[in-house]
Design a protein around this motif. Structure first.
Motif, PDB file in Angstrom:
ATOM      1  N   HIS A   1       0.834  -1.208   0.000  1.00 16.20           N
ATOM      2  CA  HIS A   1       0.000   0.000   0.000  1.00 16.20           C
ATOM      3  C   HIS A   1       0.866   1.253   0.000  1.00 16.20           C
ATOM      4  N   HIS A   2       1.879   1.260   0.839  1.00 13.08           N
ATOM      5  CA  HIS A   2       2.784   2.416   0.919  1.00 13.08           C
ATOM      6  C   HIS A   2       3.487   2.638  -0.422  1.00 13.08           C
ATOM      7  N   SER A   3       3.982   1.574  -1.020  1.00  4.52           N
ATOM      8  CA  SER A   3       4.683   1.691  -2.294  1.00  4.52           C
ATOM      9  C   SER A   3       3.746   2.155  -3.408  1.00  4.52           C
ATOM     10  N   MET A   4       2.515   1.679  -3.383  1.00  4.61           N
ATOM     11  CA  MET A   4       1.544   2.103  -4.388  1.00  4.61           C
ATOM     12  C   MET A   4       1.245   3.591  -4.260  1.00  4.61           C
ATOM     13  N   GLN A   5       1.153   4.090  -3.053  1.00  4.74           N
ATOM     14  CA  GLN A   5       0.941   5.523  -2.847  1.00  4.74           C
ATOM     15  C   GLN A   5       2.074   6.329  -3.473  1.00  4.74           C
ATOM     16  N   LEU A   6       3.295   5.871  -3.267  1.00  2.00           N
ATOM     17  CA  LEU A   6       4.448   6.599  -3.786  1.00  2.00           C
ATOM     18  C   LEU A   6       4.481   6.568  -5.312  1.00  2.00           C
ATOM     19  N   VAL A   7       4.231   5.413  -5.916  1.00  3.50           N
ATOM     20  CA  VAL A   7       4.255   5.317  -7.374  1.00  3.50           C
ATOM     21  C   VAL A   7       3.174   6.193  -7.986  1.00  3.50           C
ATOM     22  N   ARG A   8       1.985   6.185  -7.401  1.00  2.00           N
ATOM     23  CA  ARG A   8       0.913   7.046  -7.906  1.00  2.00           C
ATOM     24  C   ARG A   8       1.337   8.511  -7.888  1.00  2.00           C
ATOM     25  N   LEU A   9       2.082   8.884  -6.865  1.00  2.00           N
ATOM     26  CA  LEU A   9       2.487  10.281  -6.689  1.00  2.00           C
ATOM     27  C   LEU A   9       3.532  10.709  -7.703  1.00  2.00           C
ATOM     28  N   ILE A  10       4.412   9.794  -8.086  1.00  2.00           N
ATOM     29  CA  ILE A  10       5.537  10.177  -8.938  1.00  2.00           C
ATOM     30  C   ILE A  10       5.366   9.805 -10.401  1.00  2.00           C
ATOM     31  N   ALA A  11       4.324   9.055 -10.748  1.00  2.00           N
ATOM     32  CA  ALA A  11       4.223   8.487 -12.096  1.00  2.00           C
ATOM     33  C   ALA A  11       4.030   9.522 -13.200  1.00  2.00           C
ATOM     34  N   GLY A  12       3.431  10.652 -12.898  1.00  2.00           N
ATOM     35  CA  GLY A  12       3.194  11.655 -13.930  1.00  2.00           C
ATOM     36  C   GLY A  12       1.795  11.546 -14.506  1.00  2.00           C
ATOM     37  N   PRO A  13       1.234  12.658 -14.967  1.00  3.82           N
ATOM     38  CA  PRO A  13      -0.169  12.676 -15.395  1.00  3.82           C
ATOM     39  C   PRO A  13      -0.458  11.905 -16.675  1.00  3.82           C
ATOM     40  N   ALA A  14       0.518  11.788 -17.563  1.00  6.39           N
ATOM     41  CA  ALA A  14       0.270  11.147 -18.855  1.00  6.39           C
ATOM     42  C   ALA A  14       0.364   9.624 -18.795  1.00  6.39           C
ATOM     43  N   TYR A  15       1.010   9.101 -17.755  1.00  9.02           N
ATOM     44  CA  TYR A  15       1.234   7.652 -17.681  1.00  9.02           C
ATOM     45  C   TYR A  15       0.883   7.122 -16.294  1.00  9.02           C
ATOM     46  N   PRO A  16      -0.371   7.291 -15.870  1.00  6.10           N
ATOM     47  CA  PRO A  16      -0.761   6.762 -14.555  1.00  6.10           C
ATOM     48  C   PRO A  16      -0.673   5.243 -14.560  1.00  6.10           C
ATOM     49  N   PRO A  17      -0.276   4.664 -13.443  1.00  7.11           N
ATOM     50  CA  PRO A  17      -0.119   3.203 -13.400  1.00  7.11           C
ATOM     51  C   PRO A  17      -1.457   2.484 -13.432  1.00  7.11           C
ATOM     52  N   ASP A  18      -1.457   1.323 -14.069  1.00  8.64           N
ATOM     53  CA  ASP A  18      -2.595   0.411 -13.986  1.00  8.64           C
ATOM     54  C   ASP A  18      -2.553  -0.214 -12.596  1.00  8.64           C
ATOM     55  N   GLU A  19      -3.616  -0.032 -11.830  1.00  4.46           N
ATOM     56  CA  GLU A  19      -3.606  -0.429 -10.424  1.00  4.46           C
ATOM     57  C   GLU A  19      -3.336  -1.917 -10.226  1.00  4.46           C
ATOM     58  N   THR A  20      -3.983  -2.750 -11.019  1.00  2.00           N
ATOM     59  CA  THR A  20      -3.796  -4.193 -10.870  1.00  2.00           C
ATOM     60  C   THR A  20      -2.373  -4.600 -11.218  1.00  2.00           C
ATOM     61  N   ALA A  21      -1.882  -4.099 -12.342  1.00  2.00           N
ATOM     62  CA  ALA A  21      -0.520  -4.433 -12.768  1.00  2.00           C
ATOM     63  C   ALA A  21       0.507  -3.903 -11.785  1.00  2.00           C
TER      64      ALA A  21
ATOM     65  N   GLU B   1       0.617  -6.127  -8.673  1.00  2.00           N
ATOM     66  CA  GLU B   1       1.321  -7.373  -8.989  1.00  2.00           C
ATOM     67  C   GLU B   1       2.825  -7.151  -9.054  1.00  2.00           C
ATOM     68  N   ARG B   2       3.219  -6.045  -9.660  1.00  2.00           N
ATOM     69  CA  ARG B   2       4.645  -5.729  -9.778  1.00  2.00           C
ATOM     70  C   ARG B   2       5.276  -5.529  -8.406  1.00  2.00           C
ATOM     71  N   LEU B   3       4.592  -4.817  -7.525  1.00  2.00           N
ATOM     72  CA  LEU B   3       5.142  -4.534  -6.205  1.00  2.00           C
ATOM     73  C   LEU B   3       5.173  -5.778  -5.322  1.00  2.00           C
ATOM     74  N   VAL B   4       4.145  -6.604  -5.416  1.00  2.00           N
ATOM     75  CA  VAL B   4       4.141  -7.859  -4.637  1.00  2.00           C
ATOM     76  C   VAL B   4       5.277  -8.757  -5.100  1.00  2.00           C
ATOM     77  N   ARG B   5       5.467  -8.851  -6.400  1.00  2.00           N
ATOM     78  CA  ARG B   5       6.551  -9.674  -6.932  1.00  2.00           C
ATOM     79  C   ARG B   5       7.909  -9.203  -6.421  1.00  2.00           C
ATOM     80  N   ALA B   6       8.122  -7.883  -6.427  1.00  2.00           N
ATOM     81  CA  ALA B   6       9.394  -7.340  -5.960  1.00  2.00           C
ATOM     82  C   ALA B   6       9.576  -7.577  -4.461  1.00  2.00           C
ATOM     83  N   LEU B   7       8.522  -7.370  -3.698  1.00  2.00           N
ATOM     84  CA  LEU B   7       8.602  -7.527  -2.247  1.00  2.00           C
ATOM     85  C   LEU B   7       8.909  -8.966  -1.856  1.00  2.00           C
ATOM     86  N   ARG B   8       8.310  -9.914  -2.554  1.00  2.00           N
ATOM     87  CA  ARG B   8       8.530 -11.322  -2.227  1.00  2.00           C
ATOM     88  C   ARG B   8       9.896 -11.801  -2.700  1.00  2.00           C
TER      89      ARG B   8
END
Length: 302
Positions: free
Chosen positions: A177-197, A200-207
């Motif tokens: 959750h914390h990492s998702m908040q940060l990515v949303r904040l820094i991603a930029g307006p033209a390329y917002p992250p797909d929430e599901t993807a 998945e990316r953050l869980v994979r990295a964390l594990r």
């Protein structure tokens, strides 16, 4: 696979060799606290399809590479204050050490020369490689990075505040959750992250690996990396600098300054791009990178 590079254990992923020893090599260097899997698979495959062998590695203190927990983390706030006062910052290791690690990866795999793409802190590492080991760098792509020159703008206040804040709990859900908040904040307006993807990316990295203390040591190494801006004038290889005009972590002026200091560098501004390498953004970046890499390779092969 694990290799011995610059005297330490470094985790490496090797893609696209195809048994061809003459296939040109691209070395990808990821940024602060990030792992080699942060490079989108589609990005790597596109480089392979373009005719390159692609090497990725976990920087020291990240992912599956050697950690430096015995060195401790020091007092990040105190070192940050020293940085603001333009006093020397003490770190467990230097960005140049990380550049030497990357050279060690090439040595371990018998690669004499590579095109080097570095993102964020990885761009700083790549810049030092090109300046201090020019015979090993065929071309340089500095992505969403900085020259490190004093006086350049720093992260937006809300980004810095969230970066320094710890997750509310120690379980996986809180960390994601914390990492998702940060990515949303820094991603930029033209390329917002797909929430599901993104999840998945953050869980994979964390594990795969969780190295918060390594992140702090890397952060301190970035702050301690003084004088790099003066080295950039030495870079003689073809250079492409790419930066988003909506980057709240490493502001746009940092990319402009990098390109200005490297002789003959090409500068590409990406409208609406922030500081996240999403698969959708990767397609935009590849449209600039692949022709640049191919042209650089053709020039050296002629």
């Amino acid at each position: 696979m694990k290799v011995r590079a610059n005297g330490i254990g470094i985790e490496v992923e090797d893609s696209g060799d195809g048994g061809d020893p003459d296939r040109p090599v691209v070395l990808l260097i990821m940024g602060l606290g990030m792992q080699l899997i942060a490079w989108p698979d589609s990005f790597v495959q596109s480089l392979v399809d373009a005719g390159f062998r692609v090497l990725r590695h976990d920087n020291r203190d990240a992912g599956l590479s050697q950690h430096f927990d015995a060195a401790g983390t020091g007092n990040l706030l105190w070192q940050g204050l020293r940085f603001q006062l333009r006093l020397p910052v003490r770190s467990a290791y230097a960005i140049q050490d990380m550049a030497d690690d990357a050279i060690g990866v090439l040595d371990a795999l018998g690669v004499q020369r590579a095109h080097v793409i570095g993102a964020s802190m990885g761009g700083m590492i790549a810049q030092r490689m090109a300046a201090t080991a020019p015979q090993r760098v065929a071309s340089l792509v500095s992505l969403m990075s900085s020259s490190g020159a004093r006086g350049l703008p720093g992260p937006r206040r809300d980004v810095m505040a969230l970066s320094l804040r710890r997750p509310l709990a120690r379980d996986e859900a809180a960390r994601v959750h914390h990492s998702m908040q940060l990515v949303r904040l820094i991603a930029g307006p033209a390329y917002p992250p797909d929430e599901t993807a993104l999840r998945e990316r953050l869980v994979r990295a964390l594990r795969r690996a969780y190295r918060p203390h390594g992140l702090v040591r890397q952060m301190t190494a970035v702050a301690a990396d003084s004088g790099r801006e003066r080295l950039l004038a030495r870079i003689a290889c073809p250079t492409l600098v790419i930066h988003g005009d909506a980057d709240p972590l490493v502001p746009f002026a940092c990319g402009q300054d990098t390109a200005r200091r490297i002789p003959g560098a090409q500068f590409v501004a990406i409208p609406g791009m922030g500081h996240d390498l999403s698969p959708r953004l990767a397609e935009v970046l590849l449209a600039h990178m692949v022709p640049f890499l191919q042209a650089s390779q053709e020039t050296q092969s002629a």
